[in-house]
Design a protein around this motif. Structure first.
Motif, PDB file in Angstrom:
ATOM      1  N   UNK A 175       0.817  -1.215   0.000  1.00 51.58           N
ATOM      2  CA  UNK A 175       0.000   0.000   0.000  1.00 51.58           C
ATOM      3  C   UNK A 175       0.854   1.270   0.000  1.00 51.58           C
ATOM      4  N   UNK A 176       2.021   1.221   0.618  1.00 53.97           N
ATOM      5  CA  UNK A 176       2.846   2.425   0.661  1.00 53.97           C
ATOM      6  C   UNK A 176       3.403   2.782  -0.716  1.00 53.97           C
ATOM      7  N   UNK A 177       3.234   1.901  -1.698  1.00 53.25           N
ATOM      8  CA  UNK A 177       3.644   2.208  -3.069  1.00 53.25           C
ATOM      9  C   UNK A 177       2.574   2.978  -3.851  1.00 53.25           C
ATOM     10  N   UNK A 178       1.358   3.058  -3.321  1.00 53.30           N
ATOM     11  CA  UNK A 178       0.274   3.657  -4.094  1.00 53.30           C
ATOM     12  C   UNK A 178       0.446   5.156  -4.274  1.00 53.30           C
ATOM     13  N   UNK A 179       0.816   5.873  -3.214  1.00 55.53           N
ATOM     14  CA  UNK A 179       0.962   7.326  -3.337  1.00 55.53           C
ATOM     15  C   UNK A 179       2.001   7.703  -4.404  1.00 55.53           C
ATOM     16  N   UNK A 180       3.218   7.153  -4.364  1.00 57.42           N
ATOM     17  CA  UNK A 180       4.165   7.503  -5.430  1.00 57.42           C
ATOM     18  C   UNK A 180       3.710   7.065  -6.819  1.00 57.42           C
ATOM     19  N   UNK A 181       2.939   5.972  -6.898  1.00 62.41           N
ATOM     20  CA  UNK A 181       2.422   5.534  -8.197  1.00 62.41           C
ATOM     21  C   UNK A 181       1.406   6.539  -8.738  1.00 62.41           C
ATOM     22  N   UNK A 182       0.475   6.973  -7.892  1.00 62.68           N
ATOM     23  CA  UNK A 182      -0.536   7.933  -8.340  1.00 62.68           C
ATOM     24  C   UNK A 182       0.114   9.268  -8.728  1.00 62.68           C
ATOM     25  N   UNK A 183       1.144   9.669  -7.998  1.00 63.56           N
ATOM     26  CA  UNK A 183       1.833  10.915  -8.342  1.00 63.56           C
ATOM     27  C   UNK A 183       2.626  10.754  -9.633  1.00 63.56           C
ATOM     28  N   UNK A 184       3.096   9.549  -9.893  1.00 62.96           N
ATOM     29  CA  UNK A 184       3.768   9.275 -11.165  1.00 62.96           C
ATOM     30  C   UNK A 184       2.772   9.389 -12.320  1.00 62.96           C
ATOM     31  N   UNK A 185       1.583   8.831 -12.140  1.00 61.11           N
ATOM     32  CA  UNK A 185       0.535   8.954 -13.155  1.00 61.11           C
ATOM     33  C   UNK A 185       0.213  10.432 -13.401  1.00 61.11           C
ATOM     34  N   UNK A 186       0.234  11.228 -12.345  1.00 63.24           N
ATOM     35  CA  UNK A 186      -0.065  12.658 -12.449  1.00 63.24           C
ATOM     36  C   UNK A 186       1.117  13.466 -12.978  1.00 63.24           C
ATOM     37  N   UNK A 187       2.202  12.764 -13.369  1.00 61.16           N
ATOM     38  CA  UNK A 187       3.381  13.406 -13.964  1.00 61.16           C
ATOM     39  C   UNK A 187       4.094  14.350 -12.997  1.00 61.16           C
ATOM     40  N   UNK A 188       4.032  14.020 -11.702  1.00 60.26           N
ATOM     41  CA  UNK A 188       4.798  14.794 -10.724  1.00 60.26           C
ATOM     42  C   UNK A 188       6.255  14.371 -10.804  1.00 60.26           C
TER      43      UNK A 188
END
Length: 526
Positions: free
Chosen positions: A242-255
């Motif tokens: 679960x701790x991988x979800x935040x960086x994954x979603x921010x990656x999708x958002x091109x952060x």
């Protein structure tokens, strides 16, 4: 908040957190553009659906099942997000089903699903109600459990059916969300992530029902992704948490990576989603830390929880070898070869199983990894081998040797180094994480337990002001066939604000009757 900075609109529907209650609803969750959350103490009562939108007065949706209300709210918000505003959006839809009700009562499916799967029984693998010789190898309170009797197994089967029936309502939410996005021509430009907050055991290891153990039934969660560049119908063995979800979603958002919050411990899984058969993820990233503090939770009436249920566990997941290693607060150790023993019933660390030299050497390596991961942060979580490598170089500065995986670390030349590291240890079984109770730490700086990036919550006190009047549930179970496609606008016709007596905010007797509508019904909008 981070998605907002990236230009997204972020919204949340459904179960937010335990403790978000009638006493706290006005302190609406921060950072979201819109939150419509379930409120305690009705969160686990499927026929008393009470929600608060953005901290406004909680609303009771009389005559409807909670899962149907969440479905209707989700579609309503998607209409707003796709028709009335221009930002890219992130939406969490969080149904409670198939959770048990309060006091361990079984889940309540929608009325239209209660007669499905009448003969379904719970799966009974090797871990289900095991023989005594396997139970003897378990730690703490688990080794003292009696075998499940027929009455308990019948209850497990009924519980399993209720869970499957309850999930049919979740299936309908997924169906309607996908169908809506497809009608808006947005499906191919949207990532849909389906998962859960935990697994669930039903009879495994002689425990009737629950989710607080380190074994595969509890800790492996469903995880399904649909979206751009995600191949259809593929199954990935790459591990994530679960701790991988935040960086994954921010990656999708091109952060940009340089703009990510510094305290994130996980890594983006997006590349793995796009290339699920990429084996590079089974190297140092195949290490998953699992921890629990406090009493075991048994979600069934025929067994009780036990306070000695704190543990530190590590899953080392690979194609050639795969292990579950656990250190309990009682001082006991577990080791399972999860390739040969996927049910996790043969404890290789149990003395009666006569651990061989290879097993003892393996335990030293896994102990070292757990020593790092149990309190790691940032890069040390993403690759704990770097911490061990650095420590090895300090002890053997002239060696020039490098290990970066369990396979390379198992070489005999590293035996003295790994055997010399301290063991993961608890001084006593506590309900909370206390640094002094969990020494030693590697590196020593990790003893701070991440407090540099979080506020202490010792000042927090749970409100305890009682309500003067209860809120009665629906008289009969809702979610009939005729309600399958009911809209939020239709549900609002029988909804009403909770009264001050029901919320515990006043002792005034001038209030609306429980069955009547308030003239000042909260306007949720679409």
């Amino acid at each position: 908040m981070w998605l907002s900075q990236a230009g997204y609109r972020s919204e949340y529907i459904g179960k937010f957190l335990n403790g978000y209650s009638r006493e706290l609803y006005q302190d609406s969750p921060k950072g979201w553009d819109h939150v419509d959350a379930l409120i305690d103490p009705w969160m686990y009562n499927f026929n008393t659906p009470v929600f608060s939108a953005n901290g406004e007065t909680p609303v009771l949706y009389r005559g409807y099942h909670q899962t149907d209300v969440i479905r209707a709210k989700a579609i309503s918000r998607l209409q707003y997000l796709t028709e009335s505003q221009d930002k890219p959006f992130y939406l969490t839809i969080a149904p409670v089903s198939p959770h048990v009700q309060i006091a361990g009562l079984l889940p309540v499916p929608l009325a239209r699903h209660v007669n499905t799967h009448k003969n379904l029984t719970a799966p009974q693998g090797k871990a289900f109600n095991p023989e005594q010789d396997l139970t003897d190898g378990k730690p703490s309170w688990l080794k003292n459990l009696d075998r499940l009797n027929d009455t308990q197994i019948d209850r497990i089967d009924l519980h399993y059916r209720r869970r499957i029936q309850a999930l049919l309502g979740v299936d309908e939410i997924v169906h309607d969300v996908v169908e809506f996005l497809e009608t808006k021509d947005l499906l191919d430009n949207t990532y849909i992530v389906f998962s859960s907050d935990n697994g669930f055991h039903l009879g495994q290891h002689r425990v009737t029902a629950g989710k607080t153990l380190p074994y595969i039934a509890d800790t492996n969660v469903p995880f399904i992704v649909r979206g751009p560049n995600v191949p259809h119908g593929k199954t990935s063995k790459l591990p994530g948490a679960h701790l991988d979800l935040a960086p994954t979603f921010l990656d999708i958002a091109c952060v940009d990576k340089s703009d990510l919050p510094v305290f994130l411990d996980g890594r983006s899984l997006l590349e793995d989603w796009h290339h699920p058969h990429n084996s590079t993820g089974l190297n140092h990233t195949g290490l998953i830390n699992i921890e629990f503090w406090g009493q075991s939770v048994v979600e069934a009436p025929t067994q009780k929880g036990n306070p000695n249920n704190s543990y530190k566990a590590l899953r080392a997941v690979g194609e050639k070898s795969s292990w579950l290693f656990t250190k309990w607060c009682t001082g006991e150790t577990e080791l399972y070869n999860t390739l040969d023993d996927p049910s996790e019933v043969i404890n290789l660390a149990y003395k009666a199983n006569n651990p061989n030299k290879y097993t003892q050497r393996l335990i030293h390596r896994l102990n070292a990894l757990l020593l790092v991961t149990k309190s790691c942060e940032r890069d040390n979580c993403r690759n704990p081998w770097t911490v061990l490598q650095s420590s090895h170089e300090d002890d053997y500065p002239e060696s020039g040797e490098i290990f970066s995986s369990l396979e390379t670390a198992m070489q005999k030349k590293y035996d003295s180094f790994f055997a010399g590291l301290p063991n993961v240890n608890f001084k006593e079984c506590l309900k909370v994480q206390v640094a002094d109770n969990e020494e030693p730490f590697l590196p020593p700086s990790s003893r701070s337990l991440g407090n540099a990036s979080r506020k202490h919550i010792d000042y927090y006190t749970t409100p305890s002001k009682p309500a003067q009047k209860g809120v009665s549930p629906n008289k009969v179970n809702q979610g009939t066939k005729s309600q399958r496609n009911t809209t939020l606008a239709e549900m609002l016709k029988t909804a009403r604000n909770l009264t001050s007596l029901e919320l515990g905010t006043t002792s005034s007797l001038s209030v609306d009757d429980d069955e009547s509508r308030s003239d000042k019904l909260l306007s949720l909008g679409s």
